[in-house]
Design a protein around this motif. Structure first.
Motif, PDB file in Angstrom:
ATOM      1  N   VAL A 279       0.856  -1.187   0.000  1.00  0.00           N
ATOM      2  CA  VAL A 279       0.000   0.000   0.000  1.00  0.00           C
ATOM      3  C   VAL A 279       0.892   1.236   0.000  1.00  0.00           C
ATOM      4  O   VAL A 279       1.742   1.402   0.876  1.00  0.00           O
ATOM      5  CB  VAL A 279      -0.947   0.005   1.219  1.00  0.00           C
ATOM      6  N   ILE A 280       0.695   2.094  -0.996  1.00  0.00           N
ATOM      7  CA  ILE A 280       1.518   3.307  -1.132  1.00  0.00           C
ATOM      8  C   ILE A 280       0.699   4.583  -0.977  1.00  0.00           C
ATOM      9  O   ILE A 280       1.227   5.681  -1.133  1.00  0.00           O
ATOM     10  CB  ILE A 280       2.288   3.315  -2.467  1.00  0.00           C
ATOM     11  N   GLY A 281      -0.584   4.439  -0.667  1.00  0.00           N
ATOM     12  CA  GLY A 281      -1.447   5.602  -0.496  1.00  0.00           C
ATOM     13  C   GLY A 281      -2.891   5.162  -0.444  1.00  0.00           C
ATOM     14  O   GLY A 281      -3.188   3.971  -0.294  1.00  0.00           O
ATOM     15  N   ALA A 282      -3.781   6.117  -0.572  1.00  0.00           N
ATOM     16  CA  ALA A 282      -5.218   5.830  -0.601  1.00  0.00           C
ATOM     17  C   ALA A 282      -5.939   7.021  -1.208  1.00  0.00           C
ATOM     18  O   ALA A 282      -5.432   8.143  -1.207  1.00  0.00           O
ATOM     19  CB  ALA A 282      -5.758   5.545   0.795  1.00  0.00           C
ATOM     20  N   VAL A 283      -7.139   6.743  -1.726  1.00  0.00           N
ATOM     21  CA  VAL A 283      -7.989   7.805  -2.255  1.00  0.00           C
ATOM     22  C   VAL A 283      -9.315   7.753  -1.509  1.00  0.00           C
ATOM     23  O   VAL A 283      -9.908   6.697  -1.353  1.00  0.00           O
ATOM     24  CB  VAL A 283      -8.188   7.701  -3.787  1.00  0.00           C
ATOM     25  N   GLY A 284      -9.746   8.912  -1.021  1.00  0.00           N
ATOM     26  CA  GLY A 284     -11.018   9.026  -0.312  1.00  0.00           C
ATOM     27  C   GLY A 284     -11.950   9.980  -1.036  1.00  0.00           C
ATOM     28  O   GLY A 284     -11.518  11.023  -1.526  1.00  0.00           O
ATOM     29  N   VAL A 285     -13.212   9.592  -1.101  1.00  0.00           N
ATOM     30  CA  VAL A 285     -14.239  10.398  -1.778  1.00  0.00           C
ATOM     31  C   VAL A 285     -15.373  10.615  -0.787  1.00  0.00           C
ATOM     32  O   VAL A 285     -15.760   9.702  -0.062  1.00  0.00           O
ATOM     33  CB  VAL A 285     -14.761   9.674  -3.040  1.00  0.00           C
ATOM     34  N   SER A 286     -15.932  11.819  -0.784  1.00  0.00           N
ATOM     35  CA  SER A 286     -17.051  12.123   0.107  1.00  0.00           C
ATOM     36  C   SER A 286     -18.023  13.077  -0.581  1.00  0.00           C
ATOM     37  O   SER A 286     -17.603  14.047  -1.201  1.00  0.00           O
ATOM     38  CB  SER A 286     -16.535  12.767   1.396  1.00  0.00           C
ATOM     39  N   GLY A 287     -19.303  12.756  -0.463  1.00  0.00           N
ATOM     40  CA  GLY A 287     -20.326  13.655  -0.995  1.00  0.00           C
ATOM     41  C   GLY A 287     -21.432  12.965  -1.741  1.00  0.00           C
ATOM     42  O   GLY A 287     -22.542  13.487  -1.827  1.00  0.00           O
TER      43      GLY A 287
END
Length: 167
Positions: A136-144
């Motif tokens: 794991v080298i990061g993450a993407v988060g989405v909200s809305g």
């Protein structure tokens, strides 16, 4: 003679104290992969566009290897909390190396888990880890978007778009 005895005692003490701090025979620097700014920007833009095409106004955050924000994008007409929530979702996903929805399920199954009280952690669906191989080298988060599964679908579309660059 007294000087030699003192010198020998100091040398022995120094050697014994230094031993726990000695480098292993094959000490090497770590070789790490990290998200570049162009890839992080592509992920954020793709997640945003995927949700916007469905009529959802969202905010997106991409975090890097250490959970640090790389790109944050607050969409037009989004509620003020969505930018913070997208960061917390991404940070949660990166920290635990799992989709944030999976973490939310763990908390639901074990509500006494203290992990939910850690700083920047949120038990909400909408973020996915970004991997190169099994790392794991990061993450993407989405909200809305209404319901976390729609946020997560936009995050997945973004990771899928750059999958060939993550190898």
């Amino acid at each position: 003679m007294r000087f030699l005895a003192t010198f020998a005692a100091v040398a022995t003490l120094g050697a014994s104290l230094g031993a726990p701090f000695a480098l292993p025979a094959r000490a090497e620097l770590l070789s790490l992969k990290a998200l570049s700014a162009p890839i992080a920007l592509s992920i954020a833009q793709t997640a945003y566009d995927a949700c916007l095409q469905q009529g959802y106004h969202v905010s997106v955050t991409v975090v890097g290897l250490e959970g640090q924000p790389l790109i944050s994008l607050r969409g037009d007409s989004t509620s003020p909390h969505t930018i913070e929530n997208s960061l917390r979702k991404a940070y949660t996903s990166r920290t635990f190396r799992i989709p944030s929805g999976e973490f939310a399920q763990r908390v639901k199954d074990n509500p006494t888990s203290g992990q939910v009280h850690l700083a920047n952690i949120v038990a909400a669906q909408g973020a996915l880890p970004i991997k190169t191989g099994d790392t794991v080298i990061g993450a993407v988060g989405v909200s809305g978007a209404p319901g976390g599964e729609k946020d997560e679908a936009c995050a997945k579309a973004a990771i899928d778009k750059v999958a060939d660059q993550l190898k």
